[in-house]
Scaffold this active site. Structure first.
Site, PDB file in Angstrom:
ATOM      1  N   HIS A  12       0.819  -1.225   0.000  1.00  0.00           N
ATOM      2  CA  HIS A  12       0.000   0.000   0.000  1.00  0.00           C
ATOM      3  C   HIS A  12       0.858   1.283   0.000  1.00  0.00           C
ATOM      4  O   HIS A  12       0.415   2.317   0.502  1.00  0.00           O
ATOM      5  CB  HIS A  12      -0.974  -0.008   1.182  1.00  0.00           C
ATOM      6  CG  HIS A  12      -0.310   0.015   2.533  1.00  0.00           C
ATOM      7  ND1 HIS A  12      -0.848  -0.602   3.640  1.00  0.00           N
ATOM      8  CD2 HIS A  12       0.837   0.585   2.973  1.00  0.00           C
ATOM      9  CE1 HIS A  12      -0.058  -0.412   4.673  1.00  0.00           C
ATOM     10  NE2 HIS A  12       0.968   0.313   4.296  1.00  0.00           N
ATOM     11  N   HIS A  59      -2.360   4.478   9.743  1.00  0.00           N
ATOM     12  CA  HIS A  59      -1.021   4.969  10.102  1.00  0.00           C
ATOM     13  C   HIS A  59      -1.171   6.281  10.871  1.00  0.00           C
ATOM     14  O   HIS A  59      -0.836   7.353  10.374  1.00  0.00           O
ATOM     15  CB  HIS A  59      -0.179   5.203   8.856  1.00  0.00           C
ATOM     16  CG  HIS A  59       0.003   3.989   7.974  1.00  0.00           C
ATOM     17  ND1 HIS A  59      -0.984   3.493   7.168  1.00  0.00           N
ATOM     18  CD2 HIS A  59       1.071   3.187   7.782  1.00  0.00           C
ATOM     19  CE1 HIS A  59      -0.532   2.435   6.503  1.00  0.00           C
ATOM     20  NE2 HIS A  59       0.707   2.231   6.864  1.00  0.00           N
ATOM     21  N   HIS A 193      10.091  -3.930   4.467  1.00  0.00           N
ATOM     22  CA  HIS A 193      10.490  -2.528   4.458  1.00  0.00           C
ATOM     23  C   HIS A 193      10.791  -2.016   5.859  1.00  0.00           C
ATOM     24  O   HIS A 193      10.176  -2.419   6.830  1.00  0.00           O
ATOM     25  CB  HIS A 193       9.499  -1.612   3.748  1.00  0.00           C
ATOM     26  CG  HIS A 193       8.090  -1.491   4.270  1.00  0.00           C
ATOM     27  ND1 HIS A 193       7.266  -2.554   4.517  1.00  0.00           N
ATOM     28  CD2 HIS A 193       7.336  -0.389   4.528  1.00  0.00           C
ATOM     29  CE1 HIS A 193       6.078  -2.121   4.905  1.00  0.00           C
ATOM     30  NE2 HIS A 193       6.094  -0.804   4.935  1.00  0.00           N
ATOM     31  N   GLU A 240       3.621  -5.553   8.779  1.00  0.00           N
ATOM     32  CA  GLU A 240       2.340  -5.340   8.077  1.00  0.00           C
ATOM     33  C   GLU A 240       1.867  -6.626   7.400  1.00  0.00           C
ATOM     34  O   GLU A 240       0.675  -6.797   7.151  1.00  0.00           O
ATOM     35  CB  GLU A 240       2.476  -4.216   7.031  1.00  0.00           C
ATOM     36  CG  GLU A 240       2.599  -2.837   7.649  1.00  0.00           C
ATOM     37  CD  GLU A 240       2.645  -1.703   6.623  1.00  0.00           C
ATOM     38  OE1 GLU A 240       2.483  -0.551   7.043  1.00  0.00           O
ATOM     39  OE2 GLU A 240       2.848  -1.948   5.411  1.00  0.00           O
TER      40      GLU A 240
HETATM   41  C1  DHB Z   1       6.044   3.490   2.789  1.00  0.00           C
HETATM   42  C2  DHB Z   1       5.500   2.225   2.966  1.00  0.00           C
HETATM   43  C3  DHB Z   1       4.432   2.037   3.839  1.00  0.00           C
HETATM   44  O1  DHB Z   1       3.849   0.839   4.097  1.00  0.00           O
HETATM   45  C4  DHB Z   1       3.893   3.124   4.502  1.00  0.00           C
HETATM   46  O2  DHB Z   1       2.806   2.921   5.264  1.00  0.00           O
HETATM   47  C5  DHB Z   1       4.438   4.384   4.342  1.00  0.00           C
HETATM   48  C6  DHB Z   1       5.520   4.567   3.487  1.00  0.00           C
HETATM   49  C7  DHB Z   1       7.163   3.724   1.874  1.00  0.00           C
HETATM   50  O3  DHB Z   1       7.788   2.763   1.406  1.00  0.00           O
HETATM   51  O4  DHB Z   1       7.432   4.882   1.538  1.00  0.00           O
HETATM   52 FE    FE Z   2       2.290   1.027   5.752  1.00  0.00          FE
END
Ligand code: DHB
Ligand code: FE
Length: 301
Positions: A12, A59, A193, A240
């Site tokens: 997302h 978030h 991530h 996540e």
């Molecule tokens: C990013 C990824 C995410 O899941 C999020 O909630 C906010 C930023 C990103 O990779 O920039």
């Molecule tokens: Fe996220």
């Protein structure tokens, strides 16, 4: 009778919403990412559900440190896009399905999942970016959406095993809704991530692809992965991915992949996407005690 016909998993990343909104999806950086959703857009146009149960995480838009529901279900009529600091995205409001949502809430709570019920909230990129990736930019989203929010932002998030079991309970809830509805379940967020700290930018292709592999077929290995492994292998935001296990649990014993896409990088993140169909949608029976059935509840009403 309502039934779950398919599962969709997708990252997302908010930057994808920005790219779509600013007409940059065809740019060199974004084109290979959006290309991986073309098959899915054609598929969903031919297999449009009546309702999506959209598992996502907020978030710090609707919830913050004042209130942190572990699992929350949206039972409202509609949800506006949240202002995440740059004004709300210019995408349509999301229309809910209060009758099915309240039925699912009742069934889950009687199945011993203590859901938070939300009647009013705005929805952030966690929910709107998956809609954009699957549907593009219509004037109105083409089906109803029941938001199901999971806390994966503040420790402790729910375990993968608990998420899988929640998915199974959602399948039982949908199955017991009398109206004939085609329902899809989406699991969103991920993949590996880490957005901050010394390991920012961490990506683990091997681990992500193991995760994608095991969502297909009959394996339930993924439900036993502990939080520390997500953290170590996939970075601080990789957790996540437990939301994908809610989707997987709801699809039952065996699944088949109709489409798979994986791309690095997108912002700081590895993006992944799967379209799954249930091959054998069997889920374990409800643990609820006799007398706590929705039918008994209906008699009281
Ligand atoms: C990013 C990824 C995410 O899941 C999020 O909630 C906010 C930023 C990103 O990779 O920039
Ligand atoms: Fe996220």
């Amino acid at each position: 009778m309502a039934r779950i016909t398919a599962g969709v998993a997708t990252s997302h990343v908010p930057l994808l919403g920005v790219a779509a909104d600013q007409g940059k999806a065809g740019d060199e950086y974004f084109a290979p990412i959006f290309a991986g959703y073309e098959w899915s857009r054609e598929w969903i146009a031919r297999n449009l559900p009546d309702v999506i149960v959209l598992v996502y995480n907020d978030h710090a838009s609707a919830f913050d440190m004042k209130i942190i529901p572990t699992f929350a279900i949206g039972c409202g009529e509609s949800y506006a896009p949240a202002d995440e600091g740059w004004g709300p995205r210019e995408v349509p409001d999301v229309e809910g399905h209060p009758d099915l949502a309240w039925h699912i809430a009742q069934s889950l709570i009687l199945d011993e999942f203590d859901m938070t019920i939300i009647n009013e909230m705005d929805v952030d990129h966690g929910l709107t970016v998956p809609l954009t990736m699957m549907f593009g930019a219509p004037d109105k989203w083409p089906c109803k959406v029941i938001p199901l929010a999971v806390n994966v932002v503040t420790y402790p998030p729910p375990s993968g095993n608990r998420c899988w079991a929640l998915g199974e309970a959602i399948a039982r809830a949908v199955d017991s809704f009398a109206e004939d509805l085609d329902v899809q379940i989406w699991g969103t967020g991920g993949m590996s991530h880490q957005l901050q700290g010394p390991r920012a930018g961490l990506i683990n292709r091997e681990w992500d692809n193991m995760f994608l592999d095991k969502l297909c077929g009959t394996s339930d290995d993924l439900r036993h992965i502990p939080h520390i492994e997500y953290l170590r292998e996939t970075g601080s935001e990789g957790i996540e991915m437990v939301m994908w296990l809610i989707m997987r649990g709801a699809l039952g014993r065996e699944t088949r992949a109709l489409h798979r896409h994986y791309h690095v990088p997108c912002s700081n993140t590895a993006i992944g996407h799967l379209v799954l169909e249930p091959v054998d949608g069997t889920v374990p029976p409800s643990p609820r005690i006799e007398g706590n059935s929705p039918a008994a509840q209906a008699m009281i009403e």
